[in-house]
Write an enzyme that holds these catalytic residues in place. Structure first.
Site, short mmCIF file in Angstrom:
data_model
loop_
_atom_site.label_atom_id
_atom_site.label_comp_id
_atom_site.label_asym_id
_atom_site.label_seq_id
_atom_site.Cartn_x
_atom_site.Cartn_y
_atom_site.Cartn_z
N TYR A 35 38.98 37.37 38.24
CA TYR A 35 37.68 37.13 37.62
C TYR A 35 37.72 37.32 36.10
O TYR A 35 36.67 37.34 35.44
CB TYR A 35 36.64 38.10 38.21
CG TYR A 35 36.39 37.88 39.70
CD1 TYR A 35 35.36 37.05 40.14
CD2 TYR A 35 37.19 38.50 40.66
CE1 TYR A 35 35.13 36.85 41.49
CE2 TYR A 35 36.98 38.31 42.01
CZ TYR A 35 35.95 37.48 42.43
OH TYR A 35 35.72 37.28 43.76
N ASN A 88 50.62 40.08 44.96
CA ASN A 88 50.04 39.34 43.84
C ASN A 88 50.93 39.52 42.60
O ASN A 88 50.98 40.61 42.00
CB ASN A 88 48.61 39.88 43.61
CG ASN A 88 47.89 39.22 42.44
OD1 ASN A 88 48.51 38.73 41.51
ND2 ASN A 88 46.58 39.22 42.50
N ALA A 89 51.64 38.44 42.22
CA ALA A 89 52.63 38.54 41.14
C ALA A 89 51.99 38.94 39.80
O ALA A 89 52.58 39.70 39.02
CB ALA A 89 53.36 37.22 40.99
N ASP A 147 44.51 48.81 44.88
CA ASP A 147 43.47 47.96 45.47
C ASP A 147 42.32 47.95 44.47
O ASP A 147 41.89 49.00 43.98
CB ASP A 147 43.01 48.45 46.84
CG ASP A 147 42.31 47.31 47.58
OD1 ASP A 147 43.00 46.35 47.95
OD2 ASP A 147 41.08 47.36 47.73
N SER A 148 41.87 46.76 44.15
CA SER A 148 40.91 46.66 43.07
C SER A 148 39.95 45.53 43.34
O SER A 148 40.17 44.71 44.24
CB SER A 148 41.66 46.43 41.75
OG SER A 148 42.67 45.46 41.91
P1 IMP Z 1 43.50 43.07 46.07
O1 IMP Z 1 44.85 42.48 45.78
O2 IMP Z 1 43.09 43.02 47.48
O3 IMP Z 1 43.35 44.43 45.45
O4 IMP Z 1 42.47 42.07 45.38
C1 IMP Z 1 42.05 42.28 44.12
C2 IMP Z 1 41.14 41.13 43.72
O5 IMP Z 1 40.16 41.65 42.84
C3 IMP Z 1 41.92 40.07 42.93
O6 IMP Z 1 42.35 39.02 43.75
C4 IMP Z 1 40.88 39.63 41.92
O7 IMP Z 1 40.05 38.66 42.50
C5 IMP Z 1 40.06 40.89 41.67
N1 IMP Z 1 40.64 41.68 40.56
C6 IMP Z 1 41.24 42.89 40.63
N2 IMP Z 1 41.67 43.29 39.42
C7 IMP Z 1 41.36 42.29 38.58
C8 IMP Z 1 41.57 42.11 37.18
O8 IMP Z 1 42.19 42.92 36.48
N3 IMP Z 1 41.08 40.97 36.67
C9 IMP Z 1 40.43 40.03 37.41
N4 IMP Z 1 40.23 40.13 38.72
C10 IMP Z 1 40.69 41.27 39.30
#
Ligand code: IMP
Length: 194
Positions: free
Chosen positions: A152, A9-10, A68-69
Site C-alpha cells: 500500500y 515476500n521478496a 506480520d504486518s
Molecule cells: P503479510 O506478508 O501477511 O505480513 O502481509 C503484509 C501485507 O501488508 C503486504 O502484502 C502489504 O499489502 C501490507 N504491508 C505490510 N507492510 C507494508 C509496507 O511496508 N508497505 C506497504 N504495504 C505493507
C-alpha cells in the site's frame, strides 16, 4: 548468529535484510532458505508472526525471524488489518488491494491509517522467542503516487517524511516505518544474544 527471514515476500525480505545490519547477525540468503507456505489464519499480527517464525525455524533448523504486518484504517474499523495482503481476494496483486481500498474510501473524509508490524524470532531448540512491534501513522491518499516500496506504499502519505512512502528512498522509509521501528527494537533486545 545465522537466521532465516521467514517471509515468501521478496520485497519485505529485502527491507528486513537492509535494516538487520548487525555484525553478529547473518541473514541466510533466499537461495539457501527452505521456504514454507504458512496458513495465516491468526486474528492478530503477533499470532501470524509466531506461526511463520516457528514454521521456518523448524523447516530450516535455525532461528527464524517473521514479520506480520498490515495497514489499519481508522474509518474502516482497522481493516484491512491482518487481511492486508488478500484484501481484494486470495491472489490479489498489491495494485488490486490498494485500488479496492481507494474505492472503499472514495466518500470517506477521515483518511487516518497506520501500518503495524509484529516481529517474532523463533529458535528451533526451544529457547524462548523474542518479539517486538512497531507502528507508523499516516493518511490514505485519494490517488496512488510513486513507485518505491510495495503493498500500500503508493497510497500511504507519511507526515513524518512529508511524502507518500512510495516516493521515499528505502533509507527514508526504514527510518520511520513500522518495520524499521520494530526491527530496531528487536536489535536492542538481541544485543544481549549476539
Ligand atoms: P503479510 O506478508 O501477511 O505480513 O502481509 C503484509 C501485507 O501488508 C503486504 O502484502 C502489504 O499489502 C501490507 N504491508 C505490510 N507492510 C507494508 C509496507 O511496508 N508497505 C506497504 N504495504 C505493507
Amino acid at each position: 548468529m545465522k537466521l532465516v527471514i521467514a517471509s515468501n515476500n521478496a520485497k519485505k525480505r529485502a527491507e528486513i535484510a537492509a535494516i538487520l545490519t548487525h555484525p553478529g547477525l547473518e541473514p541466510v540468503p533466499a537461495a539457501e532458505t527452505r521456504f514454507v507456505d504458512v496458513v495465516e489464519d491468526g486474528l492478530t499480527f503477533a499470532e501470524n508472526a509466531r506461526k511463520k517464525a516457528e514454521a521456518f525455524a523448524m523447516a530450516n533448523g535455525m532461528p527464524a525471524l517473521a514479520d506480520d504486518s498490515g495497514l489499519c484504517v481508522e474509518a474502516l474499523n482497522g481493516a484491512p488489518g491482518v487481511y492486508s495482503s488478500r484484501y481484494a481476494g486470495e491472489h490479489a496483486s498489491d495494485e488490486d488491494n490498494y485500488r479496492k481500498l481507494l474505492a472503499e474510501m472514495r466518500s470517506i473524509s477521515d483518511r487516518r491509517a497506520s501500518f503495524v508490524c509484529a516481529l517474532h524470532l523463533a529458535f528451533p531448540d526451544g529457547c524462548p522467542p523474542l518479539t517486538a512491534c512497531g507502528r507508523v501513522d499516516g493518511e490514505i491518499l485519494a490517488q496512488p503516487c510513486g513507485h518505491q516500496g510495495f503493498g500500500y506504499d503508493p497510497v500511504f502519505f507519511c507526515p513524518e517524511l512529508d511524502k507518500p512512502f512510495a516516493l521515499a528512498t528505502p533509507e527514508e522509509k526504514a527510518s520511520v516505518s513500522h518495520r524499521g521501528r520494530a526491527l530496531r527494537q528487536l536489535l536492542n533486545i538481541l544485543q544481549a544474544y549476539v
